[in-house]
Motif scaffolding. Structure first.
Motif, mmCIF file in Angstrom:
data_model
loop_
_atom_site.group_PDB
_atom_site.id
_atom_site.type_symbol
_atom_site.label_atom_id
_atom_site.label_comp_id
_atom_site.label_asym_id
_atom_site.label_seq_id
_atom_site.Cartn_x
_atom_site.Cartn_y
_atom_site.Cartn_z
ATOM 1 N N ASP A 26 50.412 50.898 57.331
ATOM 2 C CA ASP A 26 49.342 51.790 56.902
ATOM 3 C C ASP A 26 49.659 52.538 55.606
ATOM 4 O O ASP A 26 49.223 53.670 55.419
ATOM 5 N N ASP A 27 50.434 51.942 54.749
ATOM 6 C CA ASP A 27 50.733 52.563 53.459
ATOM 7 C C ASP A 27 49.789 51.965 52.407
ATOM 8 O O ASP A 27 49.920 50.790 52.059
ATOM 9 N N PRO A 28 48.810 52.749 51.903
ATOM 10 C CA PRO A 28 47.849 52.178 50.957
ATOM 11 C C PRO A 28 48.471 51.793 49.632
ATOM 12 O O PRO A 28 47.872 51.054 48.859
ATOM 13 N N PHE A 29 49.691 52.280 49.345
ATOM 14 C CA PHE A 29 50.325 51.976 48.072
ATOM 15 C C PHE A 29 51.370 50.880 48.188
ATOM 16 O O PHE A 29 52.079 50.581 47.236
ATOM 17 N N ALA A 30 51.459 50.290 49.352
ATOM 18 C CA ALA A 30 52.446 49.246 49.539
ATOM 19 C C ALA A 30 52.050 47.989 48.773
ATOM 20 O O ALA A 30 50.867 47.658 48.673
ATOM 21 N N ASP A 31 53.020 47.300 48.171
ATOM 22 C CA ASP A 31 52.773 46.075 47.417
ATOM 23 C C ASP A 31 52.559 44.930 48.401
ATOM 24 O O ASP A 31 53.466 44.575 49.152
ATOM 25 N N PRO A 32 51.328 44.352 48.430
ATOM 26 C CA PRO A 32 51.103 43.274 49.390
ATOM 27 C C PRO A 32 51.832 41.999 49.030
ATOM 28 O O PRO A 32 51.980 41.103 49.861
ATOM 29 N N GLY A 33 52.267 41.916 47.767
ATOM 30 C CA GLY A 33 52.966 40.716 47.361
ATOM 31 C C GLY A 33 52.014 39.548 47.142
ATOM 32 O O GLY A 33 50.803 39.653 47.302
ATOM 33 N N HIS A 115 37.557 21.000 36.420
ATOM 34 C CA HIS A 115 38.441 20.054 37.120
ATOM 35 C C HIS A 115 39.809 19.996 36.454
ATOM 36 O O HIS A 115 40.839 19.903 37.131
ATOM 37 N N TRP A 116 39.823 20.063 35.141
ATOM 38 C CA TRP A 116 41.090 20.091 34.402
ATOM 39 C C TRP A 116 41.909 21.319 34.808
ATOM 40 O O TRP A 116 43.099 21.224 35.103
ATOM 41 N N ALA A 117 41.258 22.477 34.826
ATOM 42 C CA ALA A 117 41.969 23.710 35.169
ATOM 43 C C ALA A 117 42.444 23.705 36.615
ATOM 44 O O ALA A 117 43.547 24.181 36.922
ATOM 45 N N ARG A 118 41.629 23.166 37.540
ATOM 46 C CA ARG A 118 41.970 23.219 38.956
ATOM 47 C C ARG A 118 43.044 22.215 39.347
ATOM 48 O O ARG A 118 43.761 22.431 40.332
ATOM 49 N N THR A 119 43.180 21.125 38.628
ATOM 50 C CA THR A 119 44.099 20.073 39.069
ATOM 51 C C THR A 119 45.299 19.860 38.162
ATOM 52 O O THR A 119 46.345 19.394 38.628
ATOM 53 N N LEU A 120 45.199 20.195 36.886
ATOM 54 C CA LEU A 120 46.286 19.863 35.964
ATOM 55 C C LEU A 120 46.922 21.074 35.301
ATOM 56 O O LEU A 120 48.111 21.052 34.996
ATOM 57 N N MET A 121 46.137 22.138 35.074
ATOM 58 C CA MET A 121 46.741 23.331 34.491
ATOM 59 C C MET A 121 47.532 24.088 35.549
ATOM 60 O O MET A 121 47.299 23.941 36.750
ATOM 61 N N SER A 122 48.458 24.923 35.096
ATOM 62 C CA SER A 122 49.288 25.690 36.032
ATOM 63 C C SER A 122 48.424 26.645 36.856
ATOM 64 O O SER A 122 47.514 27.291 36.321
ATOM 65 N N ASP A 123 48.692 26.688 38.178
ATOM 66 C CA ASP A 123 47.946 27.588 39.056
ATOM 67 C C ASP A 123 48.829 28.664 39.676
ATOM 68 O O ASP A 123 48.491 29.240 40.707
ATOM 69 N N VAL A 124 49.966 28.917 39.044
ATOM 70 C CA VAL A 124 50.865 29.963 39.536
ATOM 71 C C VAL A 124 50.260 31.322 39.224
ATOM 72 O O VAL A 124 49.906 31.609 38.081
ATOM 73 N N GLU A 125 50.116 32.166 40.262
ATOM 74 C CA GLU A 125 49.560 33.499 40.057
ATOM 75 C C GLU A 125 50.631 34.429 39.507
ATOM 76 O O GLU A 125 51.761 34.466 39.996
ATOM 77 N N VAL A 126 50.247 35.189 38.487
ATOM 78 C CA VAL A 126 51.166 36.115 37.840
ATOM 79 C C VAL A 126 50.535 37.498 37.866
ATOM 80 O O VAL A 126 49.396 37.679 37.439
ATOM 81 N N ALA A 127 51.273 38.465 38.412
ATOM 82 C CA ALA A 127 50.788 39.844 38.460
ATOM 83 C C ALA A 127 51.273 40.594 37.231
ATOM 84 O O ALA A 127 52.415 40.431 36.802
ATOM 85 N N ASP A 128 50.417 41.416 36.668
ATOM 86 C CA ASP A 128 50.776 42.187 35.487
ATOM 87 C C ASP A 128 50.354 43.631 35.711
ATOM 88 O O ASP A 128 49.304 43.893 36.314
ATOM 89 N N ASP A 129 51.181 44.562 35.278
ATOM 90 C CA ASP A 129 50.871 45.978 35.438
ATOM 91 C C ASP A 129 49.779 46.393 34.472
ATOM 92 O O ASP A 129 49.609 45.817 33.393
#
Length: 350
Positions: A26-33, A115-129
């Motif tokens: 129940d910590d609203p500031f916790a990083d969900p990751g 289709h190019w973006a969904r299948t061939l480009m990188s789909d790694v999620e990156v978090a930024d402040d």
């Protein structure tokens, strides 16, 4: 170990026995990751990546063909050709083909990019402040670095088939807009310069649909006429009447100031185009004492006793006059077509 502990912040914590990590409840500031990245089939199988590459290239190629079809449709189909297409019904072949081909061309470019973006480009999620609105030098450098990384991860340099077909599709699509520029003028035909009026065509009253005789037109009246042979149920009636609509007035010959207007009329009966030279609205208001006609749309005013010259309003030039006479049957007839194009000016008009 107890299922609940006290965290460093003093909040209840739960023990994740499977991973050995303590989560703050129940910590609203916790990083969900972020969830663990799962590679796609294209990331681990080059054959699957090649299939996706060919799919994207196919979409871009079909987009190019659709653009070519758009241009071909504009040339092949006449404006007045009507076809039946189930379940739509009767539609203009030109409008349907233009909408279908241009829609496909734009859709296939978008679908290929997705289709190019969904299948061939990188789909790694990156978090930024979050950061301030202003961009310091290090942020600019980071943006350029991210752009370079994105270009590298998109493989646009390595997958030349996608790159070349995408450039081809994007290069051809604007040609559809260039083709539409043909409508700015009458090229390659002179449709805007001619009407149905010709030597010997009788003037037909648009109310009674009977040929007009000189005695039918009295001083102070305003009569509307159209060319003999034009039928209201004709498929191109609106197109033709928009150019050939005529208004006829009778003025005392001594009141006609313009010599040509007097010579082109018959016993004070003069015939002018009903189409305003501003934006093509139909003129319908006549003032007997001044011999002025008024366009109700934008108040352009013309003096019919002086060659229909513009005396007020935004119209750019006088109303064209039709040269008329009387045939052997005593009916009013045209002696020629209008000497100049009717309606508004266009860029090719001399």
């Amino acid at each position: 170990m107890s299922s609940q502990e006290i965290s460093e912040e003093g909040l209840p914590a739960e023990q994740d026995t499977a991973h050995g990590a303590v989560k703050v409840a129940d910590d609203p500031f916790a990083d969900p990751g972020l969830p663990a990245h799962k590679p796609r089939i294209q990331d681990i199988d080059e054959r699957a990546a090649k299939r996706s590459e060919r799919t994207v290239a196919l979409m871009f190629t079909l987009s190019m063909l659709a653009t070519i079809g758009f241009i071909a449709s504009y040339v092949i189909f006449p404006v007045d050709k009507i076809v039946f297409i189930w379940p739509i019904g009767h539609v203009s072949a030109l409008h349907f083909s233009l909408g279908l081909t241009l829609g496909l061309a734009l859709f296939l470019i978008g679908a290929g990019a997705v289709h190019w973006a969904r299948t061939l480009m990188s789909d790694v999620e990156v978090a930024d402040d979050r950061h301030p609105i202003e961009a310091p030098p290090e942020v600019k450098a980071k943006v350029l670095a991210d752009f370079a990384d994105g270009a590298r991860e998109s493989a646009i340099g390595r997958r030349k088939l996608i790159r070349n077909t995408m450039f081809g599709a994007l290069a051809l699509v604007p040609l559809s807009g260039v083709v539409l520029l043909r409508d700015l003028g009458p090229l390659p035909e002179k449709k805007l310069r001619t009407t149905l009026w010709a030597k010997g065509k009788q003037l037909v009253n648009m109310n009674t649909m009977e040929p007009l005789r000189p005695e039918d037109v009295v001083v102070g009246s305003l009569t509307f006429a159209m060319p003999e042979g034009l039928k209201e149920d004709a498929h191109d009636f609106q197109t033709q009447i928009a150019k050939a609509a005529l208004m006829i007035v009778r003025i005392e010959p001594d009141d006609i100031k313009d010599k040509q207007s007097r010579e082109w009329g018959h016993e004070g009966i003069v015939a002018f185009s009903k189409i305003c030279t501003h934006v093509g609205c139909p003129i319908s208001l006549y003032e007997q004492q001044t011999h002025h006609v008024l366009c109700p749309c934008h108040q352009s005013t013309f003096d019919l006793s002086d060659g229909a010259r513009v005396i007020f309003g935004p119209a750019g030039h006088p109303l064209p006059q039709l040269r008329i006479g009387v045939n052997s049957e005593g009916n009013l007839e045209a002696l020629d077509d209008f000497a100049e194009p009717v309606g508004p000016a266009f860029w090719e008009r001399g």
